[in-house]
Write a protein that holds these residues in place. Structure first.
Motif, PDB file in Angstrom:
ATOM      1  N   GLN A 161       0.815  -1.213   0.000  1.00 62.39           N
ATOM      2  CA  GLN A 161       0.000   0.000   0.000  1.00 62.39           C
ATOM      3  C   GLN A 161       0.850   1.265   0.000  1.00 62.39           C
ATOM      4  OE1 GLN A 161      -2.785   0.269   3.193  1.00 62.39           O
ATOM      5  NE2 GLN A 161      -3.861   2.009   2.324  1.00 62.39           N
ATOM      6  N   SER A 162       0.619   2.087  -1.005  1.00 64.68           N
ATOM      7  CA  SER A 162       1.233   3.409  -1.107  1.00 64.68           C
ATOM      8  C   SER A 162       0.311   4.238  -1.981  1.00 64.68           C
ATOM      9  CB  SER A 162       2.634   3.334  -1.709  1.00 64.68           C
ATOM     10  OG  SER A 162       3.147   4.632  -1.917  1.00 64.68           O
ATOM     11  N   ILE A 163      -0.430   5.134  -1.373  1.00 59.54           N
ATOM     12  CA  ILE A 163      -1.435   5.906  -2.096  1.00 59.54           C
ATOM     13  C   ILE A 163      -0.791   6.717  -3.220  1.00 59.54           C
ATOM     14  CG2 ILE A 163      -3.259   7.620  -1.897  1.00 59.54           C
ATOM     15  CD1 ILE A 163      -3.838   5.001  -0.464  1.00 59.54           C
ATOM     16  N   GLY A 164       0.376   7.277  -2.966  1.00 60.00           N
ATOM     17  CA  GLY A 164       1.030   8.094  -3.977  1.00 60.00           C
ATOM     18  C   GLY A 164       1.424   7.293  -5.198  1.00 60.00           C
ATOM     19  N   ILE A 165       2.030   6.118  -5.005  1.00 56.60           N
ATOM     20  CA  ILE A 165       2.443   5.281  -6.138  1.00 56.60           C
ATOM     21  C   ILE A 165       1.226   4.738  -6.871  1.00 56.60           C
ATOM     22  CG2 ILE A 165       3.663   3.168  -6.783  1.00 56.60           C
ATOM     23  CD1 ILE A 165       5.585   3.691  -4.483  1.00 56.60           C
ATOM     24  N   GLY A 166       0.215   4.310  -6.121  1.00 57.75           N
ATOM     25  CA  GLY A 166      -1.007   3.827  -6.758  1.00 57.75           C
ATOM     26  C   GLY A 166      -1.675   4.912  -7.582  1.00 57.75           C
ATOM     27  N   SER A 167      -1.677   6.144  -7.072  1.00 57.81           N
ATOM     28  CA  SER A 167      -2.255   7.258  -7.825  1.00 57.81           C
ATOM     29  C   SER A 167      -1.433   7.554  -9.077  1.00 57.81           C
ATOM     30  CB  SER A 167      -2.332   8.500  -6.937  1.00 57.81           C
ATOM     31  OG  SER A 167      -3.165   8.279  -5.813  1.00 57.81           O
ATOM     32  N   ALA A 168      -0.111   7.411  -8.987  1.00 59.66           N
ATOM     33  CA  ALA A 168       0.738   7.620 -10.154  1.00 59.66           C
ATOM     34  C   ALA A 168       0.412   6.589 -11.241  1.00 59.66           C
ATOM     35  CB  ALA A 168       2.212   7.529  -9.761  1.00 59.66           C
ATOM     36  N   PHE A 169       0.218   5.339 -10.849  1.00 59.25           N
ATOM     37  CA  PHE A 169      -0.206   4.311 -11.806  1.00 59.25           C
ATOM     38  C   PHE A 169      -1.546   4.689 -12.434  1.00 59.25           C
ATOM     39  CE2 PHE A 169       2.765   1.257  -9.740  1.00 59.25           C
ATOM     40  CZ  PHE A 169       3.344   0.753 -10.892  1.00 59.25           C
ATOM     41  N   ALA A 170      -2.474   5.190 -11.621  1.00 61.44           N
ATOM     42  CA  ALA A 170      -3.801   5.565 -12.126  1.00 61.44           C
ATOM     43  C   ALA A 170      -3.709   6.727 -13.116  1.00 61.44           C
ATOM     44  CB  ALA A 170      -4.712   5.943 -10.958  1.00 61.44           C
ATOM     45  N   VAL A 171      -2.856   7.710 -12.837  1.00 64.04           N
ATOM     46  CA  VAL A 171      -2.713   8.856 -13.742  1.00 64.04           C
ATOM     47  C   VAL A 171      -2.090   8.408 -15.063  1.00 64.04           C
ATOM     48  CG1 VAL A 171      -1.539  11.055 -14.075  1.00 64.04           C
ATOM     49  CG2 VAL A 171      -2.601  10.533 -11.880  1.00 64.04           C
ATOM     50  N   ILE A 172      -1.109   7.522 -15.003  1.00 59.79           N
ATOM     51  CA  ILE A 172      -0.499   7.004 -16.232  1.00 59.79           C
ATOM     52  C   ILE A 172      -1.537   6.267 -17.071  1.00 59.79           C
ATOM     53  CG2 ILE A 172       1.168   5.323 -17.118  1.00 59.79           C
ATOM     54  CD1 ILE A 172       2.922   6.035 -14.673  1.00 59.79           C
ATOM     55  N   LEU A 196      -4.737   6.803 -16.998  1.00 58.88           N
ATOM     56  CA  LEU A 196      -5.658   7.825 -17.493  1.00 58.88           C
ATOM     57  C   LEU A 196      -5.100   8.501 -18.745  1.00 58.88           C
ATOM     58  CD1 LEU A 196      -8.126   9.734 -17.222  1.00 58.88           C
ATOM     59  CD2 LEU A 196      -6.726  11.134 -15.683  1.00 58.88           C
ATOM     60  N   VAL A 197      -3.836   8.867 -18.711  1.00 61.52           N
ATOM     61  CA  VAL A 197      -3.222   9.542 -19.863  1.00 61.52           C
ATOM     62  C   VAL A 197      -3.226   8.638 -21.084  1.00 61.52           C
ATOM     63  CG1 VAL A 197      -1.075  10.518 -20.747  1.00 61.52           C
ATOM     64  CG2 VAL A 197      -1.821  11.051 -18.419  1.00 61.52           C
ATOM     65  N   ILE A 198      -2.888   7.373 -20.890  1.00 56.31           N
ATOM     66  CA  ILE A 198      -2.888   6.428 -22.014  1.00 56.31           C
ATOM     67  C   ILE A 198      -4.297   6.264 -22.568  1.00 56.31           C
ATOM     68  CG2 ILE A 198      -2.423   4.052 -22.702  1.00 56.31           C
ATOM     69  CD1 ILE A 198      -0.254   3.967 -20.545  1.00 56.31           C
TER      70      ILE A 198
END
Length: 325
Positions: free
Chosen positions: A291-302, A304-306
């Motif tokens: 669990q790491s909210i920041g890393i998980g959010s980074a995966f989600a943003v990537i 989203l961009v794709i």
């Protein structure tokens, strides 16, 4: 006297015509003001969907973008600390599962594009021939579309089980050391999962192409037949190009489906052991063991961009055609 009579005779039809227009509502109309009740109904009809969009889509999206630049364990708001681009640096450079997940997503896309989509097109062409019981077949092939991918994963687990699965039973290896663990073996489980996803995706594509085939002008087929074209030539040179709008929609849907693939692999083994996907990594880091909210959010943003790339291309084509005279 004759002139007066002609004038009177000319005015009479005009008066009658004006009377008919007035009776038919052709005269000037009063603009009806909205009552208080109308305003309340409009506010509810516009406000409720907008509120749902904000709560379930836009606010979580903006929060994900914000948290992707933060370091947070998800326990206390006081623990939120700025991380800059550290989360993205970890994703691209240090995450052991990111690049395998990218490869699996690309493989998923190619499989849907090369196998599932042509299969759906083939089913649509066959069912468009007005064969007996075509409505029943359409319903049968469309049933998986109405099921969630999580349920599809559970159904295919019964099919792929090592000791009691239907596939190993048909191969005659059930209960023997030669039985294949279709979901447990990392060398074959990605292919087994993609077959399960194809079962659903093909039915979706079939319905879209059936709608497209119904919209093709029959005169085009008749003209091709008069020119001596056979059924195959007529389809690929006349019918298929005429369904260009449907083809664009299906391309976009196929890309998005390959990116949002999550439920099947999560049901199987939580997206590990050969089933790593970007969408599964998002949940793994948000609520899983790492669990790491920041890393998980980074995966989600990537992700989203794709995902925005095919959507933007599709919308630009659609609005571009509308602007053309």
């Amino acid at each position: 006297m004759s002139t007066s009579t002609e004038t009177t005779g000319t005015r009479a039809p005009r008066a009658a015509t004006a009377g008919r227009r007035k009776a038919a509502g052709g005269g000037p109309r009063r603009v009806r003001r909205l009552s208080r009740r109308d305003k309340i109904v409009l506010a509810v009809m516009v406000g409720v969907p907008t509120l749902i969009q904000l709560l379930l889509i836009w606010i979580p999206t903006l929060l994900s973008i914000f948290l992707s630049f933060m370091r947070w364990n998800g326990l206390s708001l006081a623990d939120i600390k700025a991380a800059g681009l550290a989360n993205y640096a970890y994703v691209f450079n240090d995450s052991p599962a990111f690049w395998p997940a990218v490869q699996h997503n690309i493989l998923w896309l190619l499989f849907l594009a090369v196998v599932a989509t042509p299969l759906g097109l083939l089913l649509a062409v066959l069912l468009d021939q007005q064969i007996r019981g075509s409505k029943i077949y359409q319903s049968v092939f469309f049933i998986p579309v109405m099921l969630s991918l999580a349920l599809i994963g559970i159904i295919w687990q019964l099919f792929y089980q090592r000791d009691h699965g239907l596939l190993n039973f048909l191969l005659g290896t059930a209960g023997t050391p030669q039985a294949v663990d279709w979901f447990g073996d990392s060398s074959v489980n990605i292919w087994a999962a993609m077959v399960a996803a194809t079962w659903r995706h093909a039915g979706y594509v079939m319905i879209l192409y059936l709608a497209g085939l119904k919209g093709v002008d029959p005169s085009l087929k008749e003209a091709a037949a008069l020119d001596g074209a056979n059924a195959t030539q007529t389809f690929f040179r006349i019918v298929f190009p005429a369904m260009a709008p449907i083809n664009i929609v299906i391309v976009v849907i196929t890309i998005i489906e390959s990116l949002r693939a999550f439920d099947v692999v999560w049901v199987i083994n939580k997206g590990t052991n050969g089933l790593e996907l970007i969408s599964a990594l998002v949940i793994t880091y948000l609520v899983g063991e790492g669990q790491s909210i920041g890393i998980g959010s980074a995966f989600a943003v990537i992700l989203l961009v794709i995902s925005l790339v095919p959507i933007t291309i599709y919308l630009s084509r659609v609005f571009g055609k509308e602007k053309k005279p």
